[in-house]
Design an enzyme around this catalytic site. Structure first.
Site, mmCIF file in Angstrom:
data_model
loop_
_atom_site.group_PDB
_atom_site.id
_atom_site.type_symbol
_atom_site.label_atom_id
_atom_site.label_comp_id
_atom_site.label_asym_id
_atom_site.label_seq_id
_atom_site.Cartn_x
_atom_site.Cartn_y
_atom_site.Cartn_z
ATOM 1 N N GLY A 153 -14.166 -11.452 12.243
ATOM 2 C CA GLY A 153 -15.450 -12.389 13.224
ATOM 3 C C GLY A 153 -15.586 -13.443 13.073
ATOM 4 O O GLY A 153 -15.878 -13.851 11.956
ATOM 5 N N HIS A 207 -19.143 -6.094 15.644
ATOM 6 C CA HIS A 207 -18.027 -5.364 15.327
ATOM 7 C C HIS A 207 -17.057 -4.574 15.949
ATOM 8 O O HIS A 207 -16.082 -3.943 15.802
ATOM 9 C CB HIS A 207 -18.762 -3.926 14.436
ATOM 10 C CG HIS A 207 -20.104 -4.664 13.316
ATOM 11 N ND1 HIS A 207 -21.035 -3.731 12.901
ATOM 12 C CD2 HIS A 207 -19.637 -5.198 11.630
ATOM 13 C CE1 HIS A 207 -21.688 -4.595 12.100
ATOM 14 N NE2 HIS A 207 -20.389 -5.348 11.512
HETATM 15 P P1 AMP Z 1 -20.229 -6.803 8.083
HETATM 16 O O1 AMP Z 1 -20.477 -5.734 8.538
HETATM 17 O O2 AMP Z 1 -21.703 -7.895 8.334
HETATM 18 O O3 AMP Z 1 -19.605 -7.227 6.954
HETATM 19 O O4 AMP Z 1 -19.143 -7.602 9.628
HETATM 20 C C1 AMP Z 1 -18.142 -6.408 9.429
HETATM 21 C C2 AMP Z 1 -17.244 -8.330 10.225
HETATM 22 O O5 AMP Z 1 -17.718 -8.049 11.252
HETATM 23 C C3 AMP Z 1 -17.459 -8.844 9.583
HETATM 24 O O6 AMP Z 1 -15.660 -10.155 10.207
HETATM 25 C C4 AMP Z 1 -17.895 -10.141 10.942
HETATM 26 O O7 AMP Z 1 -17.759 -11.167 10.786
HETATM 27 C C5 AMP Z 1 -17.807 -8.879 11.874
HETATM 28 N N1 AMP Z 1 -18.557 -9.895 12.900
HETATM 29 C C6 AMP Z 1 -20.536 -9.138 12.107
HETATM 30 N N2 AMP Z 1 -21.625 -9.578 13.485
HETATM 31 C C7 AMP Z 1 -20.877 -10.280 14.360
HETATM 32 C C8 AMP Z 1 -20.475 -10.779 15.734
HETATM 33 N N3 AMP Z 1 -21.746 -11.148 16.409
HETATM 34 N N4 AMP Z 1 -19.958 -10.988 16.604
HETATM 35 C C9 AMP Z 1 -18.223 -11.296 16.244
HETATM 36 N N5 AMP Z 1 -18.389 -10.499 14.742
HETATM 37 C C10 AMP Z 1 -19.251 -9.942 13.784
#
Ligand code: AMP
Length: 282
Positions: A148, A37
């Site tokens: 991401g 994030h």
């Molecule tokens: P989430 O909190 O899981 O909904 O993720 C929020 C954002 O962070 C989304 O755009 C995800 O794709 C991105 N994200 C989560 N984990 C990763 C990671 N390991 N690498 C890159 N982006 C990530």
């Protein structure tokens, strides 16, 4: 750094930046933040004058037997990390603030690319993502939004409805952040027992092994079969291993750049990962 918990409060905080035509960058998250994030926030910081990060665990993207109730909520820790990473405004609304108390009668369904991969295992999930991301886009009205590549299919879905609905912003995809042992960072990694955490990097290792096999001339179905066997052998319950073109169209052989996908459960924890594989230049 400010935290706003209401839509009105956020509008008031953003108003000077909007009047001054500052570039607004937006990073939607569900909180419990990690380096993945924070990388998105750093990318936003590079490109934008004002960086807004939302923290909202969106109930409508979770299935009835999924982890909405137990999803980790760590707002104070997240606020500390965000301040360090250069976020200007955290938007952390309640479910009531986002959805009100009247029924929602509007849905957003992106066809085609949601029919398989995670769409098969998680019916309604991408509709829930599309609705909340559209609402957040309308609330924040950013110039750029950062997502991401870890959630590759989600990124494709968001790009699609932004294009289809003429939402006036640019979507930026950011590469996957991994732990030193290769495991893609995820808030759900915290659910893993120490034993399963030790096994979890095999998901990335199996993707890398398939890449090597393909680049050495293996047939695509064989490489996928080997991945599945390696994951099953390591103790995963495999949801899917698949290969797609970068636009998620189906492919039969490795004769172009592709993306390999894996989704598998270790105990009750579902992990996903993907790897973009280059077709070797001849
Ligand atoms: P989430 O909190 O899981 O909904 O993720 C929020 C954002 O962070 C989304 O755009 C995800 O794709 C991105 N994200 C989560 N984990 C990763 C990671 N390991 N690498 C890159 N982006 C990530």
């Amino acid at each position: 750094m400010k935290t706003e918990i209401t839509i009105q409060g956020l509008a008031a905080s953003l108003s000077p930046a909007r009047s001054a035509r500052k570039i607004i960058g937006f990073v939607p998250t569900m909180g419990n933040l990690h380096e993945g994030h924070l990388n998105l926030v750093r990318e936003a910081r590079k490109l934008c004058d004002v960086v807004v990060v939302s923290i909202f665990v969106n109930p409508i993207q979770f299935g009835p037997n999924e982890d909405f109730d137990s999803y980790p909520r760590t707002l104070e820790q997240d606020q500390r990390l965000l301040a360090e990473a250069g976020c200007d405004i955290v938007f952390a609304p309640s479910v009531e603030q986002m959805y009100g108390n009247k029924p929602r009668l509007t849905n957003i369904t992106v066809g085609g690319i949601t029919d398989d991969l995670c769409g098969l295992q998680r019916p309604g999930h991408f509709d829930g993502v599309a609705v909340v991301v559209t609402k957040l886009f309308n609330i924040v009205q950013p110039n750029y939004a950062f997502f991401g590549q870890k959630d590759y299919q989600q990124l494709a879905v968001i790009r699609q409805f932004v294009r289809d609905l003429n939402i006036p912003l640019e979507v930026i995809g950011v590469p996957i952040a991994r732990a030193a042992d290769g495991l893609a960072l995820s808030s759900r990694n915290g659910y893993l027992s120490p034993e399963n955490r030790a096994v979890a990097p095999k998901i990335y290792q199996s993707l890398k092994a398939a890449e090597q096999q393909l680049q050495a001339g293996a047939a695509l179905p064989d490489a996928l079969q080997n991945m599945k066997a390696a994951l099953t052998e390591a103790g995963f319950a495999v949801d899917y291993v698949e290969a797609r073109a970068p636009d998620l169209q189906k492919i039969e052989q490795f004769n172009q750049d592709i993306v390999l996908f894996a989704a598998a459960k270790l105990g009750a924890t579902r992990l996903i990962d993907n790897l973009q594989v280059k077709y070797p230049a001849s």
